[in-house]
Structure formats: structure tokens, C-alpha cells
Design a protein around this motif. Structure first.
Motif, PDB file in Angstrom:
ATOM      1  N   LEU A 218       6.913  -1.639  -1.689  1.00 37.17           N
ATOM      2  CA  LEU A 218       6.325  -2.965  -1.521  1.00 37.17           C
ATOM      3  C   LEU A 218       6.289  -3.387  -0.058  1.00 37.17           C
ATOM      4  O   LEU A 218       5.363  -4.088   0.365  1.00 37.17           O
ATOM      5  N   ARG A 219       7.272  -2.947   0.723  1.00 41.56           N
ATOM      6  CA  ARG A 219       7.260  -3.252   2.149  1.00 41.56           C
ATOM      7  C   ARG A 219       6.034  -2.618   2.806  1.00 41.56           C
ATOM      8  O   ARG A 219       5.355  -3.248   3.635  1.00 41.56           O
ATOM      9  N   GLU A 220       5.713  -1.378   2.409  1.00 36.82           N
ATOM     10  CA  GLU A 220       4.563  -0.690   2.974  1.00 36.82           C
ATOM     11  C   GLU A 220       3.252  -1.342   2.528  1.00 36.82           C
ATOM     12  O   GLU A 220       2.317  -1.483   3.324  1.00 36.82           O
ATOM     13  N   VAL A 221       3.183  -1.751   1.273  1.00 41.70           N
ATOM     14  CA  VAL A 221       1.980  -2.432   0.793  1.00 41.70           C
ATOM     15  C   VAL A 221       1.793  -3.745   1.538  1.00 41.70           C
ATOM     16  O   VAL A 221       0.686  -4.089   1.973  1.00 41.70           O
ATOM     17  N   ALA A 222       2.891  -4.507   1.693  1.00 40.83           N
ATOM     18  CA  ALA A 222       2.813  -5.784   2.406  1.00 40.83           C
ATOM     19  C   ALA A 222       2.347  -5.574   3.838  1.00 40.83           C
ATOM     20  O   ALA A 222       1.515  -6.332   4.360  1.00 40.83           O
ATOM     21  N   ARG A 223       2.871  -4.542   4.477  1.00 42.70           N
ATOM     22  CA  ARG A 223       2.459  -4.250   5.857  1.00 42.70           C
ATOM     23  C   ARG A 223       0.967  -3.942   5.913  1.00 42.70           C
ATOM     24  O   ARG A 223       0.243  -4.418   6.802  1.00 42.70           O
ATOM     25  N   SER A 224       0.483  -3.151   4.950  1.00 46.13           N
ATOM     26  CA  SER A 224      -0.936  -2.799   4.921  1.00 46.13           C
ATOM     27  C   SER A 224      -1.817  -4.014   4.669  1.00 46.13           C
ATOM     28  O   SER A 224      -2.980  -4.052   5.094  1.00 46.13           O
ATOM     29  N   LEU A 225      -1.263  -5.014   3.981  1.00 47.15           N
ATOM     30  CA  LEU A 225      -1.993  -6.251   3.721  1.00 47.15           C
ATOM     31  C   LEU A 225      -1.840  -7.266   4.854  1.00 47.15           C
ATOM     32  O   LEU A 225      -2.364  -8.381   4.768  1.00 47.15           O
ATOM     33  N   GLY A 226      -1.126  -6.882   5.910  1.00 43.70           N
ATOM     34  CA  GLY A 226      -0.949  -7.773   7.048  1.00 43.70           C
ATOM     35  C   GLY A 226       0.057  -8.878   6.793  1.00 43.70           C
ATOM     36  O   GLY A 226       0.017  -9.930   7.433  1.00 43.70           O
TER      37      GLY A 226
END
Length: 414
Positions: A218-226
């Protein structure tokens, strides 16, 4: 659905012609692939699904997070295409003819605009959007917004095992997907449509990563979503992911034996994984499995009628409270033999006491006889015999069944 708490996690915007526009996040994934769990976690991170009453079930106790307006539009899109959400026969890749979908498109545009009036971090989830991704991206663009696509993928064996369990518990709703083969075929259909419609590279999430290491994923997804969630928010989002969700592991039972559809879906899945996150339209069009799937379209036409008859039966019952003889007969024929009796008993219970129950006696009698439920077949033959006008075949059929029971020494099944 209750709106998420307000968090200072950053707001996702994209630029267009020198201006910034809010971005809508679409969660895309096949049925039983973890789209509900992923969407629920992203809501914990501050994305807004809108205000609506969410549905829950034993397999999704925390909710599906599917806006009813989105589901209704997607259903009409399937109907316009002469198909349904569970129709694994329709591998159609022609561009959408928007001139025939003006009402649906206008509704979708207005829906997106209305959601962004109160939110700049809107999220939409519905597995059916895998088939209609192009439609929704165009509607979001027409509404003046940008799109991020989060794509979650799961091993087709696991999806099939999860759905077969689901169908066994509710054959009325999920009858056409009660076998491993039909689920592998539907997996191919949805991912085929996704591969054909994709325009921009999505954010990829592996189901095993989401359930096995949720906070990191989820941290990586959040990062990808800015987005920049703090540790507490990530912990809250990760707590929404139940590790026990990954309980439908592939097995060695005979039901999951290798079939043509099993081979195609596994080949398709490996091709997705081998791209190592580089899921672009260009890379997907190069996959040999896409060409192979295109060649089987004509072979699937005969199955389409039975599947859509089943879907029409369910729609007719849920909207009008009516089950016709033709629809019931076609629906039974579209279900695997081992699940037909369970389905018939559910329909029998639904129509009991209704004004049209008597119209179904003959259909029930023949169907129960065909699936080995002799006592129930006799029950409905007796019901027909109480009528003033009795078809000639009914007493003959009853005598034959009674003789069979006597010869085999069978007792009444009740």
C-alpha cells in the motif's frame, strides 16, 4: 457509503494545458481478485468512494465499495452489447460505438462531475470496469478530470476456486460460474478486454503482495498515486487487509484439472507477470495469447445463449418477480449437472405460493427427474394431476418413475 476521514496525505492532481485537474482513481481487477480489499484500504488512505449505502456479504464482510450508479451503468452497457457480466463467450474487441450509448455516457459524465463537486480524491471500483475501461476513461475525461488506473491481478486458479465456493452457496446468482472451466474462461474474457482497451500504464498490484505484505504494498501504491500517508494511516489501511483472504490456493482435485481454458488463462497470467510491471498497451498487443484468444470467438457463440438466458432469468425474477418456463429451462441447461438440483430447489422456494407456480410444474418435474431427484419429480407430476386438464404424458411418466423406484428398492428421498 460513509466518507473517509480527512487526512493530510496530499491531493492527487495532474496538469492539463497549464491547469491542474483532480484525478479519479479506478480500481480495476477481475472478480475474486481482491478489488474490494484494495479499495477499502485506499479509502482508509483518504480516497473518497462517494456517499452511498454499501453492500456486505459473508465473503465481503467489510463491503464491496461499489457505487450503485456505476454498477447500474455497467449493467446497461452489457445489455447494450447483448451480453452480461458473467458471459465468458463474448471476446469482443471492436471500439465502442458511443452513438448508441449516449444516455449511458451522459449519465456517467454527470455522475463523475457530481462526485468531484464534493471531493478531489474520488475512487471508483467495479470489476466490470475491466470490460468497459475505455468507456469510463472517456467519461471521466469528458467530465474534465484525469484518470489513474490501479490494476490488481490474481492467479486464475485462485479466482476460480474462490468463485466456485461462492456459487455453491448461491447457485441462483452465480450458476453460470459454478465450474472451474467457466471461471478460467471469464478470467480470459475480462483480461482480454482490459488488454485491448488499455491506453496508459496502470499501477500494478499482485494479490499475493497485497495479502502477504499489505503495508509495504500500500505504501508503494500510495507513492504511485502521489500520496504521502503517515505511518499511522498506513497501519490503519494495512489492517483492512485480512491475510486469511488468501485462502483459495490452487489444489490438486479433479475439478481443477487442466482444461483448454485453464491453459489459456495460466498462459495469459504468466504473460502479465513476465512483463514485470511494464503493462503498456504496446507490450500487451505483442502477447501471443491475445491472438490465440481472438481465434476462439466464433467457437463460443452456442454457449452465449444459455449463459444470457440464465442472467435474464435472474433479472426477471429480481425486478418483476416472474420466472417463465422457457427461461427456467434454459437456465437449468446452462448449469453443470452437479449443481442443477441445488439451483432447482432455490427456484422452487422462490416461486412457492406465487400465482405462476403452477405454470412451472412440468418444467420442475422434468428437470428434477433429469438430475435424479425422483421424489420431487413425482411431487410435481402429482401437482399437475390435480388440474382439470392433464396432459397424456403425465400419468405415463409417473407410472414409469414409480416402477423405477420399485425395481431399485429406493426409498422416498423426501
Amino acid at each position: 457509503m460513509e466518507k473517509p476521514a480527512s487526512h493530510d496525505v496530499g491531493t492527487r492532481f495532474k496538469t492539463r494545458e497549464g491547469s491542474v485537474v483532480p484525478t479519479c482513481t479506478l480500481v480495476i481487477g477481475f472478480h475474486r481478485s481482491g478489488t474490494s480489499a484494495l479499495t477499502g484500504a485506499l479509502i482508509k488512505l483518504g480516497l473518497d468512494p462517494g456517499d452511498f449505502s454499501d453492500e456486505r456479504s459473508p465473503e465481503n464482510p467489510t463491503g464491496f465499495h461499489e457505487h450503485p450508479a456505476v454498477k447500474a451503468i455497467n449493467k446497461r452497457l452489457f445489455q447494450a452489447a447483448g451480453s452480461s457480466w458473467c458471459d465468458w463467450t463474448a471476446f469482443v474487441d471492436e471500439p465502442l460505438d458511443m452513438s448508441t450509448l449516449r444516455d449511458e455516457f451522459s449519465e456517467a459524465v454527470e455522475f463523475v462531475r457530481s462526485q468531484f463537486q464534493s471531493s478531489s480524491t474520488f475512487i471508483i471500483k467495479d470489476p466490470r470496469m475491466m470490460v468497459w475501461l475505455s468507456f469510463w476513461e472517456q467519461a471521466i475525461e469528458e467530465a474534465g478530470n484525469a484518470t489513474d488506473v490501479v490494476f490488481i491481478i490474481r492467479d486464475p486458479d485462485e479466482c476460480a476456486r474462490s468463485q466456485v465456493k461462492r456459487a455453491a452457496a448461491n447457485p441462483l446468482l452465480y450458476g453460470p460460474l459454478s465450474t472451474y472451466e467457466s471461471m478460467h474462461a471469464l478470467w480470459c474474457r475480462y483480461h482480454f478486454a482490459f488488454a485491448k482497451a488499455l491506453r496508459t500504464r496502470p499501477i500494478l498490484v499482485q494479490y499475493g503482495d497485497l495479502t502477504g505484505r499489505p503495508e509495504e504494498t500500500l505504501r508503494e501504491v500510495a507513492r504511485s498515486l502521489g500520496r504521502k500517508p503517515d505511518p499511522f494511516q498506513l497501519e490503519q489501511a494495512a489492517s483492512h487487509i485480512d491475510p486469511s483472504l488468501n485462502r483459495s490456493q490452487p489444489g490438486n482435485d479433479t475439478e481443477s484439472r487442466i482444461s483448454a481454458w485453464n491453459r489459456l488463462s495460466k498462459s495469459f497470467y504468466r504473460a502479465f507477470c513476465d512483463l514485470d510491471g511494464q503493462i503498456t498497451s504496446e507490450n500487451l498487443q505483442k502477447l501471443p495469447v491475445l491472438a490465440e484468444l481472438e481465434t476462439v470467438q466464433e467457437l463460443l457463440r452456442p454457449a452465449q445463449t444459455a449463459i444470457n438466458a440464465y442472467e435474464r432469468l435472474h433479472d426477471t425474477w429480481s425486478t418483476r418477480g416472474i420466472v417463465s418456463r422457457g427461461l427456467l429451462r434454459n437456465a437449468v441447461e446452462s448449469i453443470e449437472s452437479q449443481h442443477q438440483a441445488s439451483f432447482l430447489h432455490q427456484i422452487r422456494t422462490l416461486v412457492a405460493g406465487s400465482d405462476y407456480e403452477a405454470d412451472l410444474y412440468a418444467t420442475f418435474a422434468i428437470a428434477f427427474e433429469n438430475c435424479g431427484e425422483t421424489s420431487w419429480a413425482l411431487h410435481y407430476l402429482d401437482q399437475i394431476l390435480t388440474k382439470q386438464v392433464t396432459p397424456e404424458w403425465v400419468p405415463k411418466r409417473k407410472t414409469k418413475l414409480l416402477e423405477q423406484l420399485a425395481n431399485t428398492g429406493m426409498s422416498d428421498e423426501g
